[in-house]
Write a protein that holds these residues in place. Structure first.
Motif, PDB file in Angstrom:
ATOM      1  N   ALA A 135       0.813  -1.246   0.002  1.00 53.49           N
ATOM      2  CA  ALA A 135       0.009   0.108   0.078  1.00 53.49           C
ATOM      3  C   ALA A 135       0.596   1.218  -0.093  1.00 53.49           C
ATOM      4  N   THR A 136       2.213   1.218   0.268  1.00 57.92           N
ATOM      5  CA  THR A 136       2.900   2.353   0.466  1.00 57.92           C
ATOM      6  C   THR A 136       3.856   2.390  -0.844  1.00 57.92           C
ATOM      7  N   ARG A 137       3.802   1.537  -1.810  1.00 59.43           N
ATOM      8  CA  ARG A 137       4.586   1.811  -2.977  1.00 59.43           C
ATOM      9  C   ARG A 137       4.661   3.058  -3.521  1.00 59.43           C
ATOM     10  N   GLN A 138       5.925   3.220  -3.995  1.00 57.08           N
ATOM     11  CA  GLN A 138       6.054   4.828  -4.798  1.00 57.08           C
ATOM     12  C   GLN A 138       6.712   4.481  -6.041  1.00 57.08           C
ATOM     13  N   TYR A 139       6.301   5.235  -7.207  1.00 56.02           N
ATOM     14  CA  TYR A 139       7.170   5.239  -8.341  1.00 56.02           C
ATOM     15  C   TYR A 139       8.040   6.539  -8.635  1.00 56.02           C
ATOM     16  N   VAL A 140       9.115   6.055  -9.267  1.00 55.65           N
ATOM     17  CA  VAL A 140      10.047   7.065  -9.465  1.00 55.65           C
ATOM     18  C   VAL A 140      10.470   6.953 -10.944  1.00 55.65           C
ATOM     19  N   ILE A 141      10.751   8.067 -11.585  1.00 55.81           N
ATOM     20  CA  ILE A 141      11.395   8.228 -13.029  1.00 55.81           C
ATOM     21  C   ILE A 141      12.672   8.260 -12.526  1.00 55.81           C
ATOM     22  N   VAL A 142      13.610   7.299 -13.096  1.00 56.55           N
ATOM     23  CA  VAL A 142      15.087   7.377 -12.888  1.00 56.55           C
ATOM     24  C   VAL A 142      15.776   7.242 -14.427  1.00 56.55           C
ATOM     25  N   ALA A 143      16.494   8.480 -14.405  1.00 53.73           N
ATOM     26  CA  ALA A 143      17.461   8.509 -15.590  1.00 53.73           C
ATOM     27  C   ALA A 143      18.718   8.295 -15.062  1.00 53.73           C
ATOM     28  N   LYS A 144      19.209   7.120 -15.132  1.00 56.67           N
ATOM     29  CA  LYS A 144      20.625   6.776 -14.278  1.00 56.67           C
ATOM     30  C   LYS A 144      21.716   7.309 -14.923  1.00 56.67           C
ATOM     31  N   ASN A 145      21.937   7.533 -16.155  1.00 57.29           N
ATOM     32  CA  ASN A 145      22.827   8.145 -16.822  1.00 57.29           C
ATOM     33  C   ASN A 145      23.036   9.765 -16.601  1.00 57.29           C
ATOM     34  N   ASP A 146      21.951  10.197 -16.456  1.00 62.61           N
ATOM     35  CA  ASP A 146      21.858  11.655 -16.166  1.00 62.61           C
ATOM     36  C   ASP A 146      21.713  12.141 -14.690  1.00 62.61           C
ATOM     37  N   VAL A 148      19.413  11.634 -12.497  1.00 63.49           N
ATOM     38  CA  VAL A 148      17.963  12.315 -12.444  1.00 63.49           C
ATOM     39  C   VAL A 148      17.077  11.364 -11.861  1.00 63.49           C
ATOM     40  N   THR A 149      16.323  11.973 -10.662  1.00 62.52           N
ATOM     41  CA  THR A 149      15.315  11.012 -10.402  1.00 62.52           C
ATOM     42  C   THR A 149      13.884  11.994 -10.208  1.00 62.52           C
ATOM     43  N   ILE A 150      12.890  11.571 -10.434  1.00 58.35           N
ATOM     44  CA  ILE A 150      11.469  12.337 -10.256  1.00 58.35           C
ATOM     45  C   ILE A 150      10.841  11.578  -9.395  1.00 58.35           C
ATOM     46  N   PRO A 151      10.350  11.930  -8.460  1.00 57.24           N
ATOM     47  CA  PRO A 151       9.233  11.037  -7.747  1.00 57.24           C
ATOM     48  C   PRO A 151       7.838  11.437  -8.070  1.00 57.24           C
ATOM     49  N   LEU A 152       7.031  10.176  -8.455  1.00 58.59           N
ATOM     50  CA  LEU A 152       5.820  10.623  -8.605  1.00 58.59           C
ATOM     51  C   LEU A 152       4.814  10.065  -7.476  1.00 58.59           C
ATOM     52  N   ASN A 153       3.553  10.773  -7.379  1.00 63.75           N
ATOM     53  CA  ASN A 153       2.887  10.580  -6.245  1.00 63.75           C
ATOM     54  C   ASN A 153       1.449   9.688  -6.479  1.00 63.75           C
ATOM     55  N   ASP A 154       1.244   9.316  -7.913  1.00 64.69           N
ATOM     56  CA  ASP A 154       0.185   8.501  -8.204  1.00 64.69           C
ATOM     57  C   ASP A 154       0.430   7.239  -8.585  1.00 64.69           C
ATOM     58  N   GLY A 155      -0.550   6.488  -8.850  1.00 63.08           N
ATOM     59  CA  GLY A 155      -0.178   4.985  -9.565  1.00 63.08           C
ATOM     60  C   GLY A 155       0.424   4.796 -10.604  1.00 63.08           C
ATOM     61  N   LEU A 156       0.607   3.600 -11.020  1.00 65.91           N
ATOM     62  CA  LEU A 156       1.214   3.047 -12.236  1.00 65.91           C
ATOM     63  C   LEU A 156       0.764   3.668 -13.509  1.00 65.91           C
ATOM     64  N   THR A 157      -0.437   3.804 -13.696  1.00 63.48           N
ATOM     65  CA  THR A 157      -1.206   4.378 -15.051  1.00 63.48           C
ATOM     66  C   THR A 157      -0.503   5.867 -15.155  1.00 63.48           C
ATOM     67  N   CYS A 158      -0.664   6.394 -13.936  1.00 64.54           N
ATOM     68  CA  CYS A 158      -0.211   7.976 -14.107  1.00 64.54           C
ATOM     69  C   CYS A 158       1.569   7.946 -14.221  1.00 64.54           C
ATOM     70  N   ALA A 159       2.251   7.170 -13.678  1.00 69.31           N
ATOM     71  CA  ALA A 159       3.749   7.146 -13.842  1.00 69.31           C
ATOM     72  C   ALA A 159       4.058   6.601 -15.303  1.00 69.31           C
ATOM     73  N   VAL A 160       3.461   5.742 -15.993  1.00 68.58           N
ATOM     74  CA  VAL A 160       3.637   5.580 -17.378  1.00 68.58           C
ATOM     75  C   VAL A 160       3.572   6.696 -18.114  1.00 68.58           C
ATOM     76  N   ASP A 161       2.362   7.225 -17.864  1.00 66.72           N
ATOM     77  CA  ASP A 161       1.990   8.480 -18.592  1.00 66.72           C
ATOM     78  C   ASP A 161       3.145   9.642 -18.642  1.00 66.72           C
ATOM     79  N   LYS A 162       3.689   9.843 -17.351  1.00 70.23           N
ATOM     80  CA  LYS A 162       4.559  10.771 -17.247  1.00 70.23           C
ATOM     81  C   LYS A 162       6.034  10.401 -17.743  1.00 70.23           C
ATOM     82  N   LEU A 163       6.349   9.158 -17.772  1.00 70.10           N
ATOM     83  CA  LEU A 163       7.384   8.571 -18.385  1.00 70.10           C
ATOM     84  C   LEU A 163       7.366   8.632 -19.811  1.00 70.10           C
ATOM     85  N   PHE A 164       6.339   8.244 -20.641  1.00 70.78           N
ATOM     86  CA  PHE A 164       6.163   8.751 -22.028  1.00 70.78           C
ATOM     87  C   PHE A 164       6.440  10.036 -22.335  1.00 70.78           C
TER      88      PHE A 164
END
Length: 212
Positions: A135-146, A148-164
């Motif tokens: 229930a406490t999982r969190q999604y983060v966009i990670v650009a490892k080479n750069d 860069v990390t971008i924490p996201l506060n919503d579920g997986l669908t919103c996270a995929v949307d932000k990644l695209f």
């Protein structure tokens, strides 16, 4: 937001002409890191207002025709549109280029440095801290080479949307093993299909459209 509006034309010209890295883009426009919602704004301007198509269509019509759970749907989609050619790899490895998992309690800061915290992909990906049942999982966009990390506060669908949207806003190439999957996302966003190898994508689209 008004500042981003004012610099939109010059910013897009710079990104298109010079192809800066994600790190360079975020140094110039750190607002993207502070306010991930600005990815929505930028993507909307890039695509003529198609900001929320993924969220609406994925939840309403795509998931029910693949599977009921979002992560399962992404896995199924990767099975239906597997890696091809030089990018061929196992399906298990391919899906990690989209979303991978880190142990509960993993710090966001460590995701760019800890080899155990993410897969070997070097393009931006999602990391789920925790597991799908947590229930406490969190999604983060990670650009490892750069770094860069971008924490996201919503579920997986919103996270995929932000990644695209990040791939589009930063003018990045899709992960090679998931070229067909990201091309399918273009269909969801009602965008022109970009890949040359789109036969399987077109076949899947036709099958989905034929479903009642």
């Amino acid at each position: 937001m008004s500042g981003m509006e004012e610099t939109y034309t010059s910013g897009r010209a710079w990104i298109s002409k010079d192809s800066p890295t994600a790190a360079e883009i975020f140094r110039e426009y750190p607002q993207f890191l502070d306010m991930p919602s600005l990815l929505d704004l930028e993507f909307g301007k890039l695509t003529g207002g198609k900001t929320d198509l993924f969220l609406r269509k994925w939840e309403a019509s795509i998931i029910p025709k693949l599977k009921t759970a979002c992560y399962t749907a992404l896995v199924v989609l990767t099975h239906l549109l597997p890696p091809v050619g030089a990018s061929r790899c196992s399906l298990k490895s391919a899906i990690t280029h989209l979303v991978d998992f880190a142990l509960p309690g993993t710090s966001i800061a460590s995701l760019c440095s800890d080899p155990e915290a993410s897969s070997t992909t070097h393009q931006p990906q999602l990391i789920c801290i925790g597991d799908l049942k947590s229930a406490t999982r969190q999604y983060v966009i990670v650009a490892k080479n750069d770094k860069v990390t971008i924490p996201l506060n919503d579920g997986l669908t919103c996270a995929v949307d932000k990644l695209f949207k990040l791939y589009w806003v930063c003018n990045l190439s899709y992960p090679a093993p998931l070229g067909s999957v990201f091309t399918f996302f273009e269909f969801v966003y009602d965008l022109p299909l970009s890949t040359q190898r789109k036969t399987k994508v077109l076949e899947l689209i036709a099958q989905i459209k034929a479903c009642k």
